[in-house]
Design a protein around this motif. Structure first.
Motif, PDB file in Angstrom:
ATOM      1  N   PHE A 210       0.856  -1.182   0.000  1.00  0.00           N
ATOM      2  CA  PHE A 210       0.000   0.000   0.000  1.00  0.00           C
ATOM      3  C   PHE A 210       0.896   1.238   0.000  1.00  0.00           C
ATOM      4  N   LEU A 211       0.711   2.094  -1.008  1.00  0.00           N
ATOM      5  CA  LEU A 211       1.491   3.323  -1.104  1.00  0.00           C
ATOM      6  C   LEU A 211       0.684   4.462  -0.495  1.00  0.00           C
ATOM      7  N   LEU A 212       1.175   4.985   0.604  1.00  0.00           N
ATOM      8  CA  LEU A 212       0.526   6.110   1.279  1.00  0.00           C
ATOM      9  C   LEU A 212       1.230   7.390   0.836  1.00  0.00           C
ATOM     10  N   PRO A 272      -4.215  19.487   3.997  1.00  0.00           N
ATOM     11  CA  PRO A 272      -3.302  18.380   3.669  1.00  0.00           C
ATOM     12  C   PRO A 272      -4.052  17.184   3.071  1.00  0.00           C
ATOM     13  N   PHE A 273      -3.357  16.474   2.205  1.00  0.00           N
ATOM     14  CA  PHE A 273      -3.977  15.374   1.464  1.00  0.00           C
ATOM     15  C   PHE A 273      -3.200  14.086   1.726  1.00  0.00           C
ATOM     16  N   SER A 274      -3.942  12.991   1.882  1.00  0.00           N
ATOM     17  CA  SER A 274      -3.360  11.654   2.021  1.00  0.00           C
ATOM     18  C   SER A 274      -4.103  10.722   1.083  1.00  0.00           C
ATOM     19  N   GLY A 275      -3.368  10.029   0.258  1.00  0.00           N
ATOM     20  CA  GLY A 275      -3.958   9.088  -0.687  1.00  0.00           C
ATOM     21  C   GLY A 275      -3.352   7.711  -0.519  1.00  0.00           C
ATOM     22  N   LEU A 276      -4.210   6.703  -0.492  1.00  0.00           N
ATOM     23  CA  LEU A 276      -3.766   5.312  -0.366  1.00  0.00           C
ATOM     24  C   LEU A 276      -3.885   4.660  -1.740  1.00  0.00           C
ATOM     25  N   ILE A 277      -2.756   4.337  -2.329  1.00  0.00           N
ATOM     26  CA  ILE A 277      -2.703   3.754  -3.669  1.00  0.00           C
ATOM     27  C   ILE A 277      -2.355   2.277  -3.538  1.00  0.00           C
ATOM     28  N   VAL A 278      -3.075   1.454  -4.296  1.00  0.00           N
ATOM     29  CA  VAL A 278      -2.916   0.006  -4.166  1.00  0.00           C
ATOM     30  C   VAL A 278      -3.075  -0.632  -5.541  1.00  0.00           C
ATOM     31  N   PRO A 300      -6.017  11.289  14.914  1.00  0.00           N
ATOM     32  CA  PRO A 300      -5.249  10.096  14.519  1.00  0.00           C
ATOM     33  C   PRO A 300      -6.097   8.834  14.450  1.00  0.00           C
ATOM     34  N   SER A 301      -7.043   8.673  15.374  1.00  0.00           N
ATOM     35  CA  SER A 301      -7.872   7.467  15.376  1.00  0.00           C
ATOM     36  C   SER A 301      -8.736   7.399  14.119  1.00  0.00           C
ATOM     37  N   GLN A 302      -9.327   8.505  13.741  1.00  0.00           N
ATOM     38  CA  GLN A 302     -10.133   8.520  12.521  1.00  0.00           C
ATOM     39  C   GLN A 302      -9.260   8.316  11.282  1.00  0.00           C
ATOM     40  N   TYR A 303      -8.086   8.887  11.290  1.00  0.00           N
ATOM     41  CA  TYR A 303      -7.144   8.732  10.163  1.00  0.00           C
ATOM     42  C   TYR A 303      -6.769   7.258   9.982  1.00  0.00           C
ATOM     43  N   ILE A 304      -6.468   6.592  11.107  1.00  0.00           N
ATOM     44  CA  ILE A 304      -6.076   5.179  11.037  1.00  0.00           C
ATOM     45  C   ILE A 304      -7.277   4.318  10.646  1.00  0.00           C
ATOM     46  N   ALA A 305      -8.458   4.669  11.157  1.00  0.00           N
ATOM     47  CA  ALA A 305      -9.643   3.870  10.847  1.00  0.00           C
ATOM     48  C   ALA A 305      -9.968   3.898   9.357  1.00  0.00           C
ATOM     49  N   LYS A 306      -9.856   5.062   8.744  1.00  0.00           N
ATOM     50  CA  LYS A 306     -10.139   5.149   7.303  1.00  0.00           C
ATOM     51  C   LYS A 306      -9.104   4.377   6.482  1.00  0.00           C
ATOM     52  N   LEU A 307      -7.859   4.485   6.893  1.00  0.00           N
ATOM     53  CA  LEU A 307      -6.824   3.727   6.178  1.00  0.00           C
ATOM     54  C   LEU A 307      -7.033   2.227   6.334  1.00  0.00           C
ATOM     55  N   ARG A 308      -7.350   1.795   7.548  1.00  0.00           N
ATOM     56  CA  ARG A 308      -7.547   0.364   7.786  1.00  0.00           C
ATOM     57  C   ARG A 308      -8.761  -0.152   7.031  1.00  0.00           C
ATOM     58  N   SER A 309      -9.823   0.660   6.945  1.00  0.00           N
ATOM     59  CA  SER A 309     -11.016   0.236   6.207  1.00  0.00           C
ATOM     60  C   SER A 309     -10.714   0.057   4.716  1.00  0.00           C
ATOM     61  N   MET A 311      -7.771  -0.536   3.410  1.00  0.00           N
ATOM     62  CA  MET A 311      -6.848  -1.658   3.252  1.00  0.00           C
ATOM     63  C   MET A 311      -7.571  -2.992   3.367  1.00  0.00           C
ATOM     64  N   ALA A 312      -8.560  -3.048   4.248  1.00  0.00           N
ATOM     65  CA  ALA A 312      -9.310  -4.301   4.393  1.00  0.00           C
ATOM     66  C   ALA A 312     -10.095  -4.632   3.138  1.00  0.00           C
ATOM     67  N   THR A 313     -10.544  -3.592   2.430  1.00  0.00           N
ATOM     68  CA  THR A 313     -11.309  -3.828   1.209  1.00  0.00           C
ATOM     69  C   THR A 313     -10.447  -4.475   0.112  1.00  0.00           C
ATOM     70  N   HIS A 314      -9.171  -4.119   0.081  1.00  0.00           N
ATOM     71  CA  HIS A 314      -8.296  -4.599  -0.989  1.00  0.00           C
ATOM     72  C   HIS A 314      -7.310  -5.669  -0.516  1.00  0.00           C
ATOM     73  N   SER A 315      -7.420  -6.123   0.697  1.00  0.00           N
ATOM     74  CA  SER A 315      -6.462  -7.118   1.193  1.00  0.00           C
ATOM     75  C   SER A 315      -6.647  -8.466   0.522  1.00  0.00           C
ATOM     76  N   GLU A 316      -7.919  -8.863   0.341  1.00  0.00           N
ATOM     77  CA  GLU A 316      -8.168 -10.186  -0.241  1.00  0.00           C
ATOM     78  C   GLU A 316      -7.644 -10.294  -1.680  1.00  0.00           C
ATOM     79  N   PRO A 317      -7.931  -9.328  -2.580  1.00  0.00           N
ATOM     80  CA  PRO A 317      -7.335  -9.431  -3.923  1.00  0.00           C
ATOM     81  C   PRO A 317      -5.815  -9.422  -3.913  1.00  0.00           C
ATOM     82  N   LEU A 318      -5.238  -8.617  -3.004  1.00  0.00           N
ATOM     83  CA  LEU A 318      -3.781  -8.587  -2.939  1.00  0.00           C
ATOM     84  C   LEU A 318      -3.223  -9.923  -2.464  1.00  0.00           C
ATOM     85  N   ASN A 319      -3.902 -10.549  -1.512  1.00  0.00           N
ATOM     86  CA  ASN A 319      -3.442 -11.862  -1.038  1.00  0.00           C
ATOM     87  C   ASN A 319      -3.488 -12.897  -2.152  1.00  0.00           C
ATOM     88  N   ARG A 320      -4.520 -12.814  -2.989  1.00  0.00           N
ATOM     89  CA  ARG A 320      -4.598 -13.760  -4.112  1.00  0.00           C
ATOM     90  C   ARG A 320      -3.442 -13.526  -5.087  1.00  0.00           C
TER      91      ARG A 320
END
Length: 515
Positions: A210-212, A272-278, A300-309, A311-320
């Motif tokens: 995951f590229l942050l 400020p902008f943060s983008g999660l590229i996958v 920070p908690s909301q920032y981490i929660a959005k990133l984790r959400s 990442m969870a959406t794309h974890s399964e395709p990445l694992n495959r």
């Protein structure tokens, strides 16, 4: 599924290009060949198109449909089943690969009308500059005095201006951003990528990470709060540094040309902008998408929660994809091990065949040499026998009883036989040696009158005549007559030169007798 690629049908250059492309991109052969064909087998162009997000098998597969769906009145009144099925699909915006052009290479050309209007001013400025440069050359103290008078009135620019920053290469730009961040907010443990956005993009794509991407603007009021309270918070630092999350962090300031180009490509409208590229295998085997956009200030908690959400959406395709690549790597390793084992076995077989061939050649050469030596020995024996018969015919006869001036010689042969013969006083020592050599021929009584001397044969005596007491060797090379060397009589022993056994001498004598 695409047909299997026939590697044997490709040329040597095409196979080399295919090998280089698959080594860099880890793509399957059936996906890599169409892209290389479209690029006319140019590896650099194919790799650039691959990392730009172009599908490798676009020629063989239909273009992927845009999963983003616009909500219209017709879609809203559609069937519930279609609405539910469309709701399950996750819309991912494609993430471009940005390679900004250095500012030193940017050539901004003004319009023609503005250039014509500005030409007199530019000419006047050039003339004035040359004039003042000439005056400064004639009066050097004038520029120094003017500099001292105006130095106190010049205001120094701020430490990090938003404009006029010296352009650097991507690696130095990233190092400058990290250094400025540490100068303003103290040391931190964030694992920033030490390179440009393009290298981080390629590394995340190849490693399935995951590229942050974090983009900040020095002129924005929320930038200090975001960096201090959110990005540098212990929770966010721990989350980014966790190896299980597979996060690659790249950050930049839009006051730099590269970060500005990235913000333009990612359509950033708020900082400020943060983008999660996958990596998005559902769209294409080589596509990268923006999984999450985080703009503005947030805890920070909301920032981490959005990133984790996201990442969870794309974890399964990445694992495959990871499992598929691991299987491909395992298959490649097994194939390489098999090829290596085959090459070692082939080398062993070649070495064994080479040694066998050398042994056969050595045996054949030894056989030829033995046959040649045997033929030479047989030829020498025949010539020696012919020489003995010829020399026996030319020996002077033994003097009769009426001849008084004679020398009586008693010879002990190598086979212990005692032979007594008389020689004329003027007989040469060579006659005595020839008598010993031809003794068995003389004893056989063969007719030697018609025998001729063998051609191209050099005879050498293999014995010497020795007087036992006192021991004296009568060498043939000393010459002389028998009477001069030995006297009126003498007892001599025939000794073989070289220490040959008596049994061998007897065998040779028997062979000579048979001949």
């Amino acid at each position: 599924m695409a047909d299997e690629v026939d590697i044997a049908a490709l040329s040597a250059d095409q196979q080399l290009a295919l090998q280089q492309f698959t080594a860099v991109t880890d793509q399957a052969l059936q996906d890599a060949v169409p892209l290389l064909e479209r690029c006319q087998w140019n590896v650099q162009i194919a790799i650039a198109r691959f990392f730009d997000g172009e599908p490798a098998a676009a020629a063989a597969q239909p273009a992927p449909q845009d999963v983003r769906r616009q909500e219209t009145l017709m879609n809203g009144l559609g069937s519930p089943r279609s609405s539910m099925s469309s709701g399950r699909r996750v819309g991912v915006e494609p993430a471009p690969r940005v390679v900004p052009q250095p500012e030193s290479q940017v050539n901004m050309q003004a319009p023609l009308v503005f250039t014509l209007l500005w030409a007199p001013v530019s000419l006047l400025y050039s003339l004035l500059a040359k004039y003042f440069r000439f005056m400064g050359y004639l009066f050097p103290f004038v520029p120094r005095t003017w500099g001292r008078l105006t130095a106190s009135n010049i205001r120094h620019p701020p430490s990090r201006p938003s404009a006029g920053r010296r352009p650097l290469n991507p690696r130095d730009t990233a190092a400058r951003f990290v250094r400025e961040l540490e100068e303003d907010y103290g040391p931190n443990e964030l694992p920033f990528h030490e390179g440009g956005y393009a290298s981080a993009f390629d590394l995340a794509k190849k490693g399935l990470k995951f590229l942050l991407v974090v983009l900040v603007s020095p002129e924005h009021d929320l930038t200090p709060s975001f960096l201090r309270d959110t990005l540098l918070s212990p929770e966010v630092v721990t989350f980014i540094r966790d190896p299980a999350n597979n996060i690659l962090l790249w950050a930049g300031s839009v006051s730099d040309s590269e970060a500005y180009s990235v913000s333009t490509a990612l359509n950033c409208t708020k900082f400020p902008f943060s983008g999660l590229i996958v990596h998005t295998p559902s769209v294409s085997s080589s596509a990268m998408g923006i999984a999450a956009r985080l703009s503005g200030l947030m805890p920070p908690s909301q920032y981490i929660a959005k990133l984790r959400s996201a990442m969870a959406t794309h974890s399964e395709p990445l694992n495959r994809v990871r499992a598929q690549r691991a299987e491909q790597n395992a298959t490649r390793n097994i194939r390489e091990q098999q090829d290596s084992a085959y090459e070692r076995s082939l080398a062993t077989d070649r070495e064994r065949a080479r040694k066998k061939k050398e042994a056969a050649e050595a045996a054949a050469a030894a056989e030829v040499a033995a046959r040649a030596a045997e033929e030479a020995a047989e030829r020498h024996a025949n010539q020696l026998a012919q020489w003995k018969k010829w020399r026996a015919a030319s020996l002077p006869r033994e003097p009769g009883p009426d001849v008084k001036d004679v020398v009586r010689i008693s010879l002990r042969m190598p086979n212990a036989e005692r032979v007594v013969r008389r020689f004329a006083a003027d007989a040469q020592m060579e006659d005595l040696y020839a008598f010993v050599e031809c003794y068995h021929v003389l004893q056989s009584g063969e007719d030697t009158g018609a025998v001729q001397e063998p051609a191209h044969f050099s005879h050498a005596y293999t014995f010497q005549l020795v007087s036992p007491m006192p021991r004296e060797v009568y060498e043939l090379s000393a010459g002389g007559t028998v009477k001069e060397r030995i006297g009126r009589s003498g007892n001599l022993i025939v000794e073989r030169i070289g220490g040959d056994d008596e049994s061998e001498d007897e065998e040779e004598e028997e062979e000579e007798e048979e001949q």
